[in-house]
Design a protein around this motif. Structure first.
Motif, PDB file in Angstrom:
ATOM      1  N   GLU A  74       0.806  -1.226   0.000  1.00 30.60           N
ATOM      2  CA  GLU A  74       0.000   0.000   0.000  1.00 30.60           C
ATOM      3  C   GLU A  74       0.839   1.277   0.000  1.00 30.60           C
ATOM      4  OE1 GLU A  74      -4.006   1.793   2.143  1.00 30.60           O
ATOM      5  OE2 GLU A  74      -2.980   0.075   3.018  1.00 30.60           O
ATOM      6  N   PRO A  75       1.959   1.370   0.767  1.00 31.83           N
ATOM      7  CA  PRO A  75       2.767   2.594   0.687  1.00 31.83           C
ATOM      8  C   PRO A  75       3.296   2.882  -0.713  1.00 31.83           C
ATOM      9  CG  PRO A  75       3.371   1.310   2.621  1.00 31.83           C
ATOM     10  CD  PRO A  75       2.469   0.441   1.791  1.00 31.83           C
ATOM     11  N   ASN A  80      -1.416   6.467  -7.395  1.00 30.64           N
ATOM     12  CA  ASN A  80      -1.102   5.979  -8.735  1.00 30.64           C
ATOM     13  C   ASN A  80      -2.051   4.835  -9.084  1.00 30.64           C
ATOM     14  OD1 ASN A  80       0.033   3.489  -7.636  1.00 30.64           O
ATOM     15  ND2 ASN A  80       1.816   4.714  -7.058  1.00 30.64           N
ATOM     16  N   SER A  81      -1.881   4.321 -10.282  1.00 32.26           N
ATOM     17  CA  SER A  81      -2.771   3.263 -10.777  1.00 32.26           C
ATOM     18  C   SER A  81      -2.211   1.864 -10.527  1.00 32.26           C
ATOM     19  CB  SER A  81      -3.011   3.446 -12.281  1.00 32.26           C
ATOM     20  OG  SER A  81      -1.784   3.424 -12.988  1.00 32.26           O
ATOM     21  N   LEU A  82      -1.147   1.749  -9.734  1.00 36.89           N
ATOM     22  CA  LEU A  82      -0.525   0.445  -9.494  1.00 36.89           C
ATOM     23  C   LEU A  82      -1.472  -0.560  -8.838  1.00 36.89           C
ATOM     24  CD1 LEU A  82       2.019  -1.263  -9.730  1.00 36.89           C
ATOM     25  CD2 LEU A  82       2.776  -0.344  -7.521  1.00 36.89           C
ATOM     26  N   GLY A 211      -9.444  -9.555 -15.419  1.00 36.77           N
ATOM     27  CA  GLY A 211      -8.182  -8.898 -15.111  1.00 36.77           C
ATOM     28  C   GLY A 211      -7.775  -7.899 -16.172  1.00 36.77           C
ATOM     29  N   LEU A 212      -7.935  -8.273 -17.435  1.00 38.16           N
ATOM     30  CA  LEU A 212      -7.622  -7.344 -18.521  1.00 38.16           C
ATOM     31  C   LEU A 212      -8.537  -6.123 -18.474  1.00 38.16           C
ATOM     32  CD1 LEU A 212      -7.076  -9.882 -21.451  1.00 38.16           C
ATOM     33  CD2 LEU A 212      -5.323  -8.622 -20.180  1.00 38.16           C
ATOM     34  N   ALA A 213      -9.810  -6.346 -18.150  1.00 33.40           N
ATOM     35  CA  ALA A 213     -10.754  -5.227 -18.070  1.00 33.40           C
ATOM     36  C   ALA A 213     -10.394  -4.294 -16.920  1.00 33.40           C
ATOM     37  CB  ALA A 213     -12.182  -5.749 -17.902  1.00 33.40           C
ATOM     38  N   VAL A 214      -9.987  -4.860 -15.781  1.00 34.23           N
ATOM     39  CA  VAL A 214      -9.598  -4.041 -14.626  1.00 34.23           C
ATOM     40  C   VAL A 214      -8.444  -3.121 -14.984  1.00 34.23           C
ATOM     41  CG1 VAL A 214      -8.511  -4.167 -12.344  1.00 34.23           C
ATOM     42  CG2 VAL A 214     -10.469  -5.606 -12.861  1.00 34.23           C
ATOM     43  N   VAL A 215      -7.516  -3.621 -15.783  1.00 33.99           N
ATOM     44  CA  VAL A 215      -6.354  -2.818 -16.163  1.00 33.99           C
ATOM     45  C   VAL A 215      -6.694  -1.837 -17.282  1.00 33.99           C
ATOM     46  CG1 VAL A 215      -4.023  -2.899 -17.128  1.00 33.99           C
ATOM     47  CG2 VAL A 215      -4.739  -4.599 -15.429  1.00 33.99           C
ATOM     48  N   ALA A 216      -7.380  -2.310 -18.320  1.00 34.61           N
ATOM     49  CA  ALA A 216      -7.508  -1.529 -19.549  1.00 34.61           C
ATOM     50  C   ALA A 216      -8.639  -0.510 -19.526  1.00 34.61           C
ATOM     51  CB  ALA A 216      -7.700  -2.474 -20.740  1.00 34.61           C
ATOM     52  N   MET A 221     -10.994   4.920 -20.494  1.00 38.93           N
ATOM     53  CA  MET A 221     -11.916   5.964 -20.051  1.00 38.93           C
ATOM     54  C   MET A 221     -11.178   7.253 -19.728  1.00 38.93           C
ATOM     55  SD  MET A 221     -14.943   4.686 -20.265  1.00 38.93           S
ATOM     56  CE  MET A 221     -15.896   5.860 -19.301  1.00 38.93           C
ATOM     57  N   ALA A 222      -9.994   7.116 -19.110  1.00 39.02           N
ATOM     58  CA  ALA A 222      -9.210   8.306 -18.780  1.00 39.02           C
ATOM     59  C   ALA A 222      -8.767   9.036 -20.043  1.00 39.02           C
ATOM     60  CB  ALA A 222      -8.000   7.916 -17.933  1.00 39.02           C
TER      61      ALA A 222
END
Length: 292
Positions: A74-75, A80-82, A211-216, A221-222
């Motif tokens: 978490e730190p 960020n988007s990590l 998983g791909l949707a969570v990342v992409a 959208m951004a």
């Protein structure tokens, strides 16, 4: 911890349970043989007890995994988007593993060393004729090396929430219960249906896509939002400039028109007033002049 992750963990446990049966089948058989002289009612209660112990072990492991995620990851993931990328990557990894990739085999072999180390303690729980022994057997069972369990733990780590990690692992364990408590006939039926419809592979493919949707999707959208916002910014700036220009032009035009309209009127009024004043003065002078 989201509902979607809990559902994914439940389905992962259920559709992966044929693998669990292969790993745990001998242990389940040994537990059953040790309770053969016990009444059916007590046997059911003992079965519930050792499964509760197993799920408690999973929850404890999930708590530790979530704690590791909170303190270590978490730190590094603030602002960020990590977190999203890591979660998506783990879902893809676990999904590919469910599709048959042997990524976690080495980890299973490493875990087997620890399981062998627990062998003397495992021998002391037999026969499973008391509830403390059944609970202890279940708690030990939770440490049986299993790639599917390790995959669920990876999800618990990236959830970086200790209580959420515990809940995820407990729900994962619930998904494995039906296969492990079913009768021999029901086990055969479940395994046949899961194999026939490739439900494990289907669940793995769904996890990969998730998983791909969570990342992409957030990235897309951004980018769309950024372009949309940029267009608005340019339009607003241009519109503001045009409005200011129109306002200035309109103001100058209105002032010019006002001057044009007021000047003749004021000149006429002043001339008329001066003429009236001259006539009044002459009349007054004629009225007061003495007669000869």
């Amino acid at each position: 911890m989201t509902t979607a992750l809990l559902v994914a963990a439940l389905l992962m446990g259920f559709f992966g349970s044929p693998h669990c049966l292969g790993m745990c089948g001998g242990l389940v058989t040994a537990f059953g043989l040790s309770m053969k002289d016990i009444s059916p009612a007590k046997r059911r209660a003992l079965v519930f007890t050792y499964h509760f112990g197993r799920l408690s072990s999973y929850a404890l492991l999930g708590l530790l995994a979530g704690f590791i995620g909170t303190t270590v990851l978490e730190p590094l993931m603030k602002g960020n988007s990590l977190p999203r990328i890591l979660l998506g990557s783990v879902l893809v990894f676990v999904g590919v593993t469910m599709l048959g990739a042997p990524f976690l085999n080495k980890l299973e072999r490493f875990g087997m060393r620890f399981w062998q180390y627990l062998s003397p303690l495992r021998q002391k729980v037999f026969p499973l004729n008391t509830f403390p022994r059944a609970l202890t057997a279940g708690l030990l069972w939770g440490f049986l090396p299993c790639g599917l369990v390790y995959g669920a733990l990876l999800i618990a780590v990236v959830a970086h929430n200790p209580l959420g990690g515990a809940a995820l692992m407990f729900v994962f364990g619930l998904g494995t219960v039906p296969m492990l408590v079913a009768t021999h006939e029901t086990v055969g039926w479940l395994r046949e249906k899961i194999g026939r419809f490739h439900l494990r592979q289907l669940n793995g493919a769904i996890m990969v896509l998730s998983g791909l949707a969570v990342v992409a999707i957030p990235m897309v959208m951004a980018n769309m939002h950024g372009g949309h916002g940029g267009g608005h910014g340019q339009m607003d700036h241009g519109s503001h400039s045009a409005m200011m220009s129109d306002a200035d032009s309109t103001g100058h035009h209105d002032m010019s028109q006002m001057d044009h309209d007021m000047t003749p009127a004021m000149d006429s009024t002043v001339d008329h007033s001066m003429h009236d004043m001259s006539d009044d003065a002459m009349s007054h002078h004629a009225h007061h002049e003495p007669s000869s």
